[in-house]
Design an enzyme around this catalytic site. Structure first.
Site, PDB file in Angstrom:
ATOM      1  CE  LYS A   6     -50.937  -3.457  32.089  1.00  0.00           C
ATOM      2  NZ  LYS A   6     -51.117  -2.077  32.597  1.00  0.00           N
ATOM      3  CG  ASP A  42     -51.025  -0.889  38.068  1.00  0.00           C
ATOM      4  OD1 ASP A  42     -50.778  -1.686  39.001  1.00  0.00           O
ATOM      5  OD2 ASP A  42     -52.186  -0.606  37.716  1.00  0.00           O
ATOM      6  CG  ASN A  43     -51.910  -3.785  35.990  1.00  0.00           C
ATOM      7  OD1 ASN A  43     -52.257  -2.767  35.391  1.00  0.00           O
ATOM      8  ND2 ASN A  43     -52.650  -4.328  36.946  1.00  0.00           N
ATOM      9  CG  ASP A  62     -52.083   1.607  34.708  1.00  0.00           C
ATOM     10  OD1 ASP A  62     -51.925   0.368  34.610  1.00  0.00           O
ATOM     11  OD2 ASP A  62     -53.081   2.116  35.240  1.00  0.00           O
ATOM     12  CD  GLU A  68     -56.139  -3.373  38.448  1.00  0.00           C
ATOM     13  OE1 GLU A  68     -55.999  -3.061  37.263  1.00  0.00           O
ATOM     14  OE2 GLU A  68     -55.189  -3.576  39.212  1.00  0.00           O
TER      15      GLU A  68
END
Length: 265
Positions: free
Chosen positions: A195, A220-221, A192, A250
């Site tokens: 990226k 994540d993401n 996280d 989120e």
């Protein structure tokens, strides 16, 4: 009369700007991840930092200290979620994806965990609160200001004894983890951080022998902001079996998700 007209004009403009800032624009960007990030991360954060002479992580910490019960991890999570959904957005994993994170942690029941990207400690608290007493949990954070806030959030949750927070670049620390912390492999890795580093850090963990058969990577993401090279790698590589959990960025309605990848060899 002229001054009265000017006063009413200025008041009207101020009211309009406030309505745009508080409701219209946030509503308009709810369904577009890229616009939401530009608005919340670049524009709103700069405005709030300037007005309050503080940082977003410091304001999150204040919300925790004001609204959460010391020693209660779930109240810390609730306080951050409330702050980020009602007052000021922040890039935590969030409650919706956080529930997915919780389920993966509970399923894996890991004895060794690595988190790449601590930020303010939101996901750290979620993970640590679900770990058995004997578990080893290392979280890496590059930004020392974020790390300083995260330590206080983790301590407020009463989890400081379960978390080893390390400051520095993931690419510097990953090769030293075995020697520094006596950990052979990780049962669970939560990605996280930046990226664009997901793929390089995953390959580095492979090279350093930190993954065993059955190790789980949860990223994540992967849609917003996105990590396309990482997703392509774990989905196409015979070394992984991957599953995408569709969710939302989120505190918005824009699509995002988590990629769970099990290391096979």
């Amino acid at each position: 009369m002229m001054w009265l007209t000017l006063f009413y004009s200025c008041t009207g403009v101020a009211a309009l700007l406030y309505i745009l800032y508080r409701w219209v624009i946030p509503t308009a960007v709810q369904h577009h991840g890229g616009l939401a990030l530009i608005w919340h991360v670049i524009i709103v954060e700069w405005i709030m930092d300037t007005l309050t002479q503080s940082t977003r992580p410091q304001r999150i910490l204040s919300a925790v200290q004001k609204n959460a019960t010391r020693g209660d991890p779930r109240s810390v999570i609730r306080a951050i979620d409330q702050f980020c959904s009602q007052k000021e957005w922040a890039m935590n994993v969030g409650n919706e994806k956080g529930c997915i994170l919780d389920s993966v942690v509970s399923e894996v029941n890991p004895a060794t965990v690595l988190e790449l990207g601590t930020y303010c400690g939101y996901s750290t608290v979620r993970i640590a609160s679900l770990l058995p007493p004997y578990a080893k949990f290392i979280t890496l954070e590059f930004n020392p200001d974020f790390a300083a806030v995260a330590r206080q959030v983790i301590a407020w949750a009463g989890l400081e004894d379960k978390v080893q927070l390390v400051e520095g670049a993931s690419s510097d620390w990953i090769p030293k983890i075995k020697e520094q912390f006596g950990i052979k492999t990780f049962d669970l890795v939560f990605l996280d951080h930046w990226k664009e580093h997901y793929l390089s850090d995953t390959k580095l963990m492979e090279e350093c022998g930190l993954l065993r058969k059955g190790s789980v990577l949860l990223a994540d993401n992967v849609i917003c902001p996105g990590a396309p090279d990482y997703v392509e790698y774990v989905r196409s590589s015979p070394r992984y079996k991957s599953h995408y959990f569709r969710s939302h960025l989120e505190y918005t309605k824009a699509e995002d998700g988590l990629e769970k990848s099990v290391f096979l060899e």
